[in-house]
Scaffold this motif. Structure first.
Motif, short mmCIF file in Angstrom:
data_model
loop_
_atom_site.label_atom_id
_atom_site.label_comp_id
_atom_site.label_asym_id
_atom_site.label_seq_id
_atom_site.Cartn_x
_atom_site.Cartn_y
_atom_site.Cartn_z
N LYS A 1 -68.75 45.18 34.12
CA LYS A 1 -69.97 44.41 33.56
C LYS A 1 -70.84 45.61 32.85
O LYS A 1 -71.57 45.34 31.83
CB LYS A 1 -70.79 43.62 34.52
CG LYS A 1 -70.32 42.29 34.94
CD LYS A 1 -71.16 41.59 35.89
CE LYS A 1 -70.64 40.20 36.14
NZ LYS A 1 -71.42 39.62 37.33
N ALA A 2 -70.95 46.60 33.69
CA ALA A 2 -71.90 47.86 33.00
C ALA A 2 -71.03 48.74 31.97
O ALA A 2 -71.50 49.76 31.58
CB ALA A 2 -72.22 48.49 34.26
N LYS B 1 -76.89 53.28 35.61
CA LYS B 1 -76.31 52.16 34.86
C LYS B 1 -76.42 51.10 35.70
O LYS B 1 -76.39 49.86 34.95
CB LYS B 1 -75.16 52.84 34.25
CG LYS B 1 -74.70 51.90 33.24
CD LYS B 1 -73.59 52.85 32.37
CE LYS B 1 -73.46 51.67 30.94
NZ LYS B 1 -72.13 52.56 30.15
N LEU B 2 -75.94 51.16 36.90
CA LEU B 2 -75.65 50.23 37.84
C LEU B 2 -76.72 49.49 38.51
O LEU B 2 -76.76 48.36 39.12
CB LEU B 2 -74.65 50.43 38.99
CG LEU B 2 -73.23 50.71 38.51
CD1 LEU B 2 -72.57 51.50 39.75
CD2 LEU B 2 -72.51 49.68 38.02
N ILE C 1 -80.14 47.35 38.37
CA ILE C 1 -80.66 46.49 37.79
C ILE C 1 -82.06 45.99 38.18
O ILE C 1 -82.16 45.35 39.27
CB ILE C 1 -79.95 44.97 37.60
CG1 ILE C 1 -78.63 45.29 37.11
CG2 ILE C 1 -80.78 43.90 36.93
CD1 ILE C 1 -77.47 44.25 37.22
#
Length: 450
Positions: free
Chosen positions: A173-174, A192-193, A195
């Motif tokens: 997804k990333a 980046k992971l 959220i």
């Protein structure tokens, strides 16, 4: 994986157990000339004490012993399970007919005390007499953590290897195509992971704090290949740049992912390490530093994502060593008080060097095999992802924490500084490491006093 997952050890528990060995230093039993004079070909019974307690584990140990008795029908083994280090230590001091001839402990941090106190015999003469070369039999790190000051008073009996678990679905997804190999890559991926969700997280890329389950100073440091002690036995924590580098990387991760306080607040609301609600199982944390047992535990919870396994990242200037990891494990040894040491050695040798025996035990317990031959055996049964841990165990660059006369006390001291530094209570890293080294030296000097 079905069944049990071997040794679910927390470093804190292991260090606490090693501290319980303090009495051994004042109760040197030693090995007498007559202690190893028994004839192992005679009919005899020996006592084997171990720490496993779960039904599947106990069954696996008994199967291991059954195999030995079949190969050595004249040697009978009385097995006693669920033995804590405290109970073993008391029995090693007092001896007697019911005391163990062979013990198996989960606490590798106790090796220094076992060796220096004389509670367990030096196995070097037994290896030499049997024509077995430990250097060629066991992985390098396992070979190291079973001896102290030239005294090989223990032998590895299965092991634990630490690596990186990651949520492959979250990676996709990333837009992340592969697990990070260096710490700088790891930081970018972890960010980046992550959220955010208000003042907390919907998903955290990685929990870097030293209280975060297996993210201990000891495990982080393993990737930096530190030298804990110099050739004179003095602490190297304030001198070896590996320590400063490891603490710097971890603190940078803490700051990059929201800061210590925010991370601790989030962590306090997550599931515990050994329950089904572990935050990696639930997807609340996308990457996890952990041992080989985590795979089976995670799969049992039927997670809603694909699990990936890889080695932990390495320092950017050690990129060519990617694939290494931190190693620890179970140890076995022979009691100095035993009057049946030759028979006891036959059991120890079988359990720890017979390839099929090691492989079968590994298949049952789901820990990493502890011989180089067993690591390559086609008889090993495992999830393909488990192969990562086999490779980490066999990697000559993999590391462990060295044995010390006072057990794991020095590791606790390093960890305590880690808590202070990540939280901001300690701000001068160089000064803090030098102070930590001085404390380690003081504690070891006191432990050596009669």
């Amino acid at each position: 994986m079905p069944g049990t997952y071997g040794i679910f050890r927390k470093t804190a528990l292991a260090l606490a157990a090693s501290a319980s060995l303090a009495l051994l230093a004042t109760a040197c039993t030693g090995q007498s000339d007559s202690a190893a004079s028994d004839d192992a070909s005679n009919e005899t019974t020996i006592n084997f004490w171990h720490a496993w307690s779960a039904p599947g584990e106990v069954k696996a140990v008994q199967s291991l012993v059954d195999g030995f008795e079949k190969a050595h029908p004249n040697i009978h083994v009385d097995v006693v399970g669920n033995m804590t280090d405290d109970k073993m230590n008391q029995a090693l001091r007092t001896g007697g007919a019911k005391a163990p001839d062979v013990i198996s402990s989960f606490t590798t941090n106790s090796v220094g005390k076992f060796c220096s106190s004389g509670a367990l015999v030096d196995l070097n003469p037994f290896f030499e007499k049997s024509g077995v070369d430990p250097e060629k039999t066991f992985p390098k790190a396992m070979n190291e953590y079973t001896q102290f000051d030239g005294d090989r008073c223990a032998v590895p009996l299965l092991g634990d290897a630490y690596g990186l678990y990651y949520n492959k679905t979250a990676f996709e997804k990333a837009g992340i195509t592969a697990p990070p190999k260096t710490w700088s890559e790891f930081e970018r991926v972890a960010k980046k992971l992550t959220i955010p969700q208000g003042d907390t997280y919907k998903q955290l890329g990685f929990m870097p704090n030293y209280h975060g389950w297996e993210t201990t100073t000891e495990h982080y440091l393993g990737q930096f290949s530190p030298t804990y002690f110099d050739k004179n036995g003095k602490s190297n924590v304030g001198k070896d740049p590996a320590f400063e580098a490891a603490f710097t990387v971890q603190k940078k991760l803490v700051d990059a992912l929201g800061g210590y306080r925010k991370l601790e607040t989030y962590r306090s609301k997550l599931g515990d390490e050994w329950g089904p609600k572990h935050p990696f199982h639930t997807g609340q944390v996308a990457m996890q530093l952990d041992g080989e047992w985590r795979l089976g535990m995670a799969l049992d919870t039927k997670p809603k994502f694909d699990i990936g396994v890889a080695p932990l990242p390495v320092p950017d200037d050690q990129a060519d060593q990617y694939g290494k990891g931190y190693i620890t494990g179970t140890i076995a040894g022979i009691a100095a008080t035993s009057k049946k040491q030759n028979a006891a050695w036959e059991l120890v040798k079988y359990m720890t060097t017979d390839t099929d025996a090691v492989v079968n035990f590994s298949n049952a317990i789901h820990n990493v095999p502890s011989t180089l031959a067993a690591l390559k055996s086609p008889k090993l049964k495992y999830d393909p992802r488990f192969k990562t841990f086999l490779e980490i165990a066999a990697n000559p660059n993999s590391t462990t924490a060295p044995a010390s006369v006072n057990g794991g006390v020095y590791l606790t001291t390093v960890q305590e500084f880690g808590y202070a530094y990540e939280s901001g209570k300690a701000t001068d890293l160089k000064a803090g490491l030098k102070k930590t080294a001085a404390q380690i030296d003081t504690d070891i000097a006191q432990a050596k006093q009669p």
